[in-house]
Each structure stands twice: as structure tokens, then as C-alpha cells.
Write an enzyme that holds these catalytic residues in place. Sequence first.
Site, PDB file in Angstrom:
ATOM      1  N   LYS A  57      55.248  43.791  44.675  1.00  0.00           N
ATOM      2  CA  LYS A  57      54.054  43.171  45.268  1.00  0.00           C
ATOM      3  C   LYS A  57      53.235  42.430  44.214  1.00  0.00           C
ATOM      4  O   LYS A  57      52.857  41.287  44.399  1.00  0.00           O
ATOM      5  CB  LYS A  57      53.161  44.241  45.922  1.00  0.00           C
ATOM      6  N   THR A  58      52.960  43.115  43.110  1.00  0.00           N
ATOM      7  CA  THR A  58      52.147  42.493  42.076  1.00  0.00           C
ATOM      8  C   THR A  58      52.882  41.292  41.486  1.00  0.00           C
ATOM      9  O   THR A  58      52.296  40.252  41.228  1.00  0.00           O
ATOM     10  CB  THR A  58      51.788  43.526  40.986  1.00  0.00           C
TER      11      THR A  58
ATOM     12  N   ASP B 193      45.178  42.111  45.128  1.00  0.00           N
ATOM     13  CA  ASP B 193      46.181  43.167  44.876  1.00  0.00           C
ATOM     14  C   ASP B 193      45.593  44.507  45.325  1.00  0.00           C
ATOM     15  O   ASP B 193      44.377  44.649  45.417  1.00  0.00           O
ATOM     16  CB  ASP B 193      46.513  43.207  43.366  1.00  0.00           C
ATOM     17  N   GLU B 194      46.444  45.478  45.604  1.00  0.00           N
ATOM     18  CA  GLU B 194      46.009  46.834  45.992  1.00  0.00           C
ATOM     19  C   GLU B 194      45.007  46.777  47.142  1.00  0.00           C
ATOM     20  O   GLU B 194      43.981  47.465  47.137  1.00  0.00           O
ATOM     21  CB  GLU B 194      45.364  47.556  44.787  1.00  0.00           C
TER      22      GLU B 194
ATOM     23  N   GLN C  61      49.731  54.180  49.427  1.00  0.00           N
ATOM     24  CA  GLN C  61      49.097  54.374  48.123  1.00  0.00           C
ATOM     25  C   GLN C  61      47.575  54.280  48.204  1.00  0.00           C
ATOM     26  O   GLN C  61      46.914  54.027  47.197  1.00  0.00           O
ATOM     27  CB  GLN C  61      49.619  53.342  47.123  1.00  0.00           C
TER      28      GLN C  61
ATOM     29  N   ARG D 248      55.558  56.119  39.720  1.00  0.00           N
ATOM     30  CA  ARG D 248      55.285  55.444  38.439  1.00  0.00           C
ATOM     31  C   ARG D 248      56.506  55.511  37.524  1.00  0.00           C
ATOM     32  O   ARG D 248      56.619  54.775  36.549  1.00  0.00           O
ATOM     33  CB  ARG D 248      54.097  56.087  37.685  1.00  0.00           C
TER      34      ARG D 248
HETATM   35  P1  ATP Z   1      53.071  49.247  42.998  1.00  0.00           P
HETATM   36  O1  ATP Z   1      53.054  49.524  44.466  1.00  0.00           O
HETATM   37  O2  ATP Z   1      53.345  50.458  42.217  1.00  0.00           O
HETATM   38  O3  ATP Z   1      51.872  48.480  42.549  1.00  0.00           O
HETATM   39  P2  ATP Z   1      54.534  46.775  43.096  1.00  0.00           P
HETATM   40  O4  ATP Z   1      55.054  46.651  44.474  1.00  0.00           O
HETATM   41  O5  ATP Z   1      53.345  46.005  42.741  1.00  0.00           O
HETATM   42  O6  ATP Z   1      54.356  48.316  42.750  1.00  0.00           O
HETATM   43  P3  ATP Z   1      55.703  45.538  40.797  1.00  0.00           P
HETATM   44  O7  ATP Z   1      54.926  46.284  39.795  1.00  0.00           O
HETATM   45  O8  ATP Z   1      55.358  44.135  41.078  1.00  0.00           O
HETATM   46  O9  ATP Z   1      55.734  46.385  42.146  1.00  0.00           O
HETATM   47  O10 ATP Z   1      57.238  45.596  40.448  1.00  0.00           O
HETATM   48  C1  ATP Z   1      57.872  46.800  40.069  1.00  0.00           C
HETATM   49  C2  ATP Z   1      58.887  46.541  38.993  1.00  0.00           C
HETATM   50  O11 ATP Z   1      60.008  45.864  39.524  1.00  0.00           O
HETATM   51  C3  ATP Z   1      58.369  45.678  37.868  1.00  0.00           C
HETATM   52  O12 ATP Z   1      58.913  46.123  36.660  1.00  0.00           O
HETATM   53  C4  ATP Z   1      58.886  44.311  38.239  1.00  0.00           C
HETATM   54  O13 ATP Z   1      59.004  43.486  37.107  1.00  0.00           O
HETATM   55  C5  ATP Z   1      60.231  44.645  38.838  1.00  0.00           C
HETATM   56  N1  ATP Z   1      60.715  43.657  39.835  1.00  0.00           N
HETATM   57  C6  ATP Z   1      60.088  43.273  40.944  1.00  0.00           C
HETATM   58  N2  ATP Z   1      60.823  42.380  41.639  1.00  0.00           N
HETATM   59  C7  ATP Z   1      61.938  42.181  40.940  1.00  0.00           C
HETATM   60  C8  ATP Z   1      63.110  41.355  41.113  1.00  0.00           C
HETATM   61  N3  ATP Z   1      63.264  40.561  42.174  1.00  0.00           N
HETATM   62  N4  ATP Z   1      64.057  41.426  40.176  1.00  0.00           N
HETATM   63  C9  ATP Z   1      63.935  42.235  39.097  1.00  0.00           C
HETATM   64  N5  ATP Z   1      62.872  43.018  38.875  1.00  0.00           N
HETATM   65  C10 ATP Z   1      61.883  43.006  39.768  1.00  0.00           C
HETATM   66 MG    MG Z   2      51.413  46.579  42.071  1.00  0.00          MG
END
Ligand code: ATP
Ligand code: MG
Length: 763
Positions: A39-40, A224-225, A255, A615
Site C-alpha cells: 500500500k505504502t 496513508d494508514e 490494522q 512486521r
Molecule cells: P503495511 O500494511 O504494513 O503498512 P504496506 O501494505 O504498506 O504494509 P509496503 O510497506 O508498501 O506494504 O510493502 C511491503 C514490502 O513489500 C516492502 O518491502 C515493499 O518494498 C515490498 N513490495 C511491495 N510491492 C512489491 C512488489 N510488487 N514487488 C516487490 N516487492 C514489493
Molecule cells: Mg504501509
Amino acid sequence: MNDLAEVGHLVRQLNDAQKEAVTAPPDHRLVLAGAGSGKTRVLVHRIAWLIGVERVSPLSILAVTFTNKAANEMRGRIEQLLAMPVRQLWVGTFHGIAHRMLRLHWKEARLRQDFQILDSDDQQRLVKRIIKQLDLPDDQWPAKMVTNWINSQKEEGRRPGSFDDMGDFTQRALVRVYTAYHSTCEAQGLVDFAELLLRAYELCRDHAEVQAHYRRKFRHVLVDEFQDTNTLQYLWLKLLVGDQGVLFAVGDDDQSVYGWRGAKVENMIKLQREFAGLEIVRLEQNYRSTGTILKAANGLIERNTGRLGKNLWTDGSDGAPIQLYAAFNEYDEAEFVVQRIKDHLNGPCRHADLAVLYRSNAQSRVMEEMLIRGRVPYRIYGGLRFFERMEVKDALAWLRLVHNRDDDVSFERALATPPQGVGATSLDKLRAAARDGGGSLWAAARRDPTLLGRTSAKLHQFLDKVDRLADQAREQPLAQVMDLVINGSGLREHYQKGAATEARASRGAGSDQAEARLENLDELVSAARSFEKPDEDGVEPVSAFLAHAALEAGEGQATAGEDSVQLMTLHSAKGLEFPVVFIVGLENGLFPSMRAVEEGNLEEERRLCYVGITRARQQLYLSYAEVRRIHGVEQIGMPSPFIKEIPSDCLMETRPRAGLLRPSSFGGAGSAGGGSNASRYGSGGGGYGGGTGGYTAPPRRIHGASTPDYGGLKLGQRVSHAKFGEGVILSFEGEGERAQVEIRFRDAGNKRLLLGLAKLQPL
Ligand code: ATP
Ligand code: MG
């Protein structure tokens, strides 16, 4: 940039669903997806895409993150993707952005130009003083409770004047405090955290020009969040987006962990109703964690009801099982963690790859003690924060007072440290005079030079000192002013004396802390160096610096660049990731918290556990202690119900490295058998493991708060014994000649020895 070959890198490392979200046309969008699904990452790439491909000016983008750290990282990442600076982009936390608007429009917001932020600690002090002034008995009106009430009113947008029906006696009293608190803040130019948001919201709501300006400016609002926005933040976003703007929100209802602070996960549902044409995007592939960790997280969160429903999968490997450690007490737990940390450090891990997460800040102390003994560098993120340390706050109070004499909170703090010879009775008299005269403490003190009788001279020496400092500070760069204030106030000398006394008394240990205080004062001077000129919005250095201190305080700063193990609460871990994660203190009543257990509502705590588990990238450790000292009282704990909710095939019970026996003499709480025994926690099994009577008993007190002296030895201390070698102290029992000590020796296992005969050497 429109050439796809050139912008290809903006979408290359994205899966199809992510790519679609990043490159979508400008409609309102909600990315609703589980932890680690990117997402981020999508949010960051979306901003880069808007600027790099859609040619949107960085000036018309507002991005809201959850922490200042995340905001800085986001800006850095966007600049890296675009290979150009994006300084005009507004990215920050809700509080940071609100503050920025209020500085720019202080007049319209009816604030003093030099308004200061009141942090939570000072806010509570002020509320306490007002409770006293209103003659409300403070045992019935605890400042903390009243402060929370005031904040929650603000979070709902309620002003003291907006209570039509004054309600019952309790509410009437609360409204009285709120009213008095509000007028004090107004008179003294103080703005608390909740006020920042409410003021900024009202500013945009009530001022047609300001509203039109920001609506025109921010064509794209990205958040975000999103699941942790509260009512006011939601309304504010809606106001800013207006009819013309486009909202791009990302979040995960699983979350949502700030319900206790007013966050409304329902905002995610409201969004679908109130933002016309909102598209929902789901991301299901997790890129962060191993299959095992993901399975554990999914298994746990399934127990919650009313979820928006998501399915997370990974095509990565299952990875190692999650290790579960049943510690004897909190020292044993910390020792276990340190041991495993060292194992990982011997492998490919850097310190910063390792994180220890806990439910409450108080748990960090024992962990820190053991890390220090183990000589493992660590930093606390969001724990004891630089700008919240006593000496730093003392120095800032002096700076604030020099800057604004009507700031009573700072006046009282400065008067107290270093002591100016004006005692509590005199201060009460001064407060009464201020109340009667309707002004600040400073004004009251200046009005009547003989107000305090013989103490008046002391008080006036203090006032003159502040005035003198203000004179000397004029036209000086901020760092110099800070230095001047630290020296001229007598604070440096005060803490120097403290260092000398502590050094004599403790032959070392305590003086480290005193030394650290002096170092922090120096650090404060260095921190002020980056605030020499008015900032890009034209805000004066002192105001910008003090605001920075208040807003950054919640996050804690790294000791410059040192590679260290990360310690933080589960709440502050949101959004972050680490190769190796330890979640400690998984006991019923601690995590989930006692309040959640008593109220029978575990869902928010379960989400917090889900946040913790997700995490971890490669390896997760869970631990709990059979006995833990909480608020000075030892309690027998039961394992957290969350352990049982994790699918048992994800877990492996683990032991300390040397494969030692568990202590068997302690209240039947020793675990049965050896080796890995995950089935004890299997969801089907009744209770936690047969024969472990200690687990099924409710928490109960077994010792009072006072600890007898054991010849200077302490729990958790490393010692050496002539025959058994090196070990760590697990417990003491009895007193005087019969005092026994239980030690876990590295090679010889657990032993219970008579303290008087053991001849232990501290290591
Ligand atoms: P959270 O809910 O914990 O905030 P999130 O959904 O924001 O998580 P991110 O932090 O954006 O998730 O991504 C999680 C991990 O996966 C990061 O290390 C990111 O770089 C990696 N990632 C995300 N998408 C891809 C992709 N398409 N290919 C490779 N790595 C990815
Ligand atoms: Mg995130």
C-alpha cells in the site's frame, strides 16, 4: 518524461493490481489491503507518477503520513524515483500539516503569531493546575482522565461553548475545566495537539478565502494508514478535497489500532458513501513475510468480527517456524532475546534488522538493562524520546519563557529547575494573584514587587535573569541563544553538580545518566543549529525549533546513524518492517491489556498483535514470562490468548541455547517435557498444557513491592560461581541467612543456592 521507456521504472516493480492503482485516472480511490501488500509503495509510486507522467505540479499535492519519519522517507523515495527534488510537495503528518497551516494563517486562525505547541505532558500539568484552581478534589478528578476527556471533545469538534445541555454534575465540572483551560491557552498562546487539528479544521471551514485557496491548491490528496483517521481528520480531508480534488487513500481495517484515541475505522465505510464514484482497489499478494508468518497472522485476525475481508497470500517460501519462548520471568525473557539477537548478529543480520516490540513502554527498561549488559547497541523508537527528556524540557522551558513571558507552564518549570528559592507556598500565592488579576504569572509577579514578602527578592532575581537572557539573545543565531539559555539559566551547572554527586554516590553507574544529561544539553544546541534562518514559510527560528521539538518528540530520534537494535511499542511499529522481530510480554492482562480483558473486547488488541506479527519478514519470536514484576508487584501471568489463536503448526516452542532444564521448584509453573512442543498451545487443547498449575491461576500478587537486599546482586545480573561457572540470576527467595538465589548457569543448568555460601562474583 512521457516516454514509457523513461517512466518504466515507476511501474516496473509493481504487480498488475498495484500498477493499475498507480496509473489510474484521477478518481477517488481507496486501496483496501492487508499488511505488507504494498500500500505504502503504491502511494509513493502514485505521487511520482502524478508528477512525472501526469505533469501534476508538486505544489498541488498533499500527502499525509502517520509519522514524521515516514514523511521524510516518502519524500526521499519520490525524489529518487523522479531524480529531482520535490521541495514544494506538502508531505507530513496530520499534526505537521495543521501546524504549517496555522503558522501561515495565524491571523485568520485567531492565534498569536508566536503561538507555541503544548505537548501532552505539559498539557496535563496545566490541566492539573486548573483542576486545583477550581477547587475540584484532584483524587476525584485525575488530571490524566480530564485531559483525555478534553482531547476527545476536541477530536469530535466540540468547543467549551457548544454544550447546550450542561448534563449531570460530572459533565458540568468537566466543561468548567475545559472552559478555564481553553481561556488559559488562548491568553498564553498555547496550542495542544488536539487543538492543532481542530483549529486547522475550523480555519478551513470558516474562512472562505483560506478554504478556496487550499481547495484550489491541493488537487490531489493522498493518505496513508487511512484506517486510523479520527472524526475531525476525516472531516478536514473532506473539506480540503471539496468538489474538485481527488482523494487517494490506502488502509487496512485489520490494522486499526487507535480506536482508544478516537480513530474511527468506520471512516473507511463512510468514505464509500460520501465520496462519489470511489473505486476500491484490493491488493492481495504479500511481499513482506514468509508463508508461516502470514499464516499465523491470517489465523489470528480471522477471529475478529465485522472485518471488511481480505485474503493475503505469498508466493515466497514458508520459512522458519515462529519460535515461542516461555520465560521464567522478565529477566529470563530479556536474556533469551539478547542471546538470540547475538546469534543473528553472528549471521547475516545487522543490528537494525532486529526489532523488539512490546505492548507498553515500561517493558523496555529490563530489555534495555540486558542489552546494555550484553553490550548490544540499541535505540528506542518512540520510547524515552529526546525532546521529552527532563533536562531537554527544562532547557526548552527556559527558551520558551525568554521568548514568551506569559507562558505559565514554562514559567513554573523554569522556576523549579534549577531551584530559584521560591517554594510551593510562594508559588501558590503568585498563582492566586495571577488568577485575581486575570493575567499570567509573569504579569502578577511584575505588578506587585512585594507580593511574596521576603521571598520577593528571589522571585525578582529570577525575573531579571529571564529579562537579561532575552536581552542577550536578541539578534543572535538560535544555537547561540540555546547555549546562552542553558548556561545563563544555571541549568548546565545544575546538572553538572548532579553528575558529580551521582558519581560519588554510585561509583560509576548513576553518573552515566548524569553525563548523558549534559550530553543531551549539548545535543540540543546542535539541534538548534539547523534552525538559523526563517523557514520556507517565513516562520521565525525559535518558533520553528520549538514546534519541531514538540512534533518530533513522539517519535524519538536515532543516535546519529549508529547501527542499533530497534526497540519500540507495537503501536509505533505500524507501517515498518524488519527481517527479525521479537514480540515480548505475551501475557494475558499485559497483551491483551488488562483493560481490554476486563471489558471483554479483545478485537483492537488482536489487531495490534496482527500488526506486530506482520512486521516480520523472515523470523518471528514470541515470548511470555511466567512471573513478571508489574508496577513493583510480582505477578504470575497466563499466556496471552493470542498465542493459542495462532495455528499451532506455525509455532515451535523453544528453549535457551544451552538446552537447560526449566526451573521446577517454582509453584508448579515449570513446563513439562523438553524439545519443541507446540501442541501445548494448540487451539484444540483445553488450557495451556497439562500439569502447569501456575498457568490456570488468575494473576495474583506473590510479593510486595519492597525488595530485600541481596548483597547488591540483582535479578538478571550475570555472575560467576567457582564450580558452576557463569550464569544469570533468575530469582531470589527468602531473606537474611536463608536467602536463596536461583541461577541459570550456562553450562551447569539451573541451580538454587544459598546466597550466603555461594560466593558469587558479579560479572
Ligand atoms: P503495511 O500494511 O504494513 O503498512 P504496506 O501494505 O504498506 O504494509 P509496503 O510497506 O508498501 O506494504 O510493502 C511491503 C514490502 O513489500 C516492502 O518491502 C515493499 O518494498 C515490498 N513490495 C511491495 N510491492 C512489491 C512488489 N510488487 N514487488 C516487490 N516487492 C514489493
Ligand atoms: Mg504501509
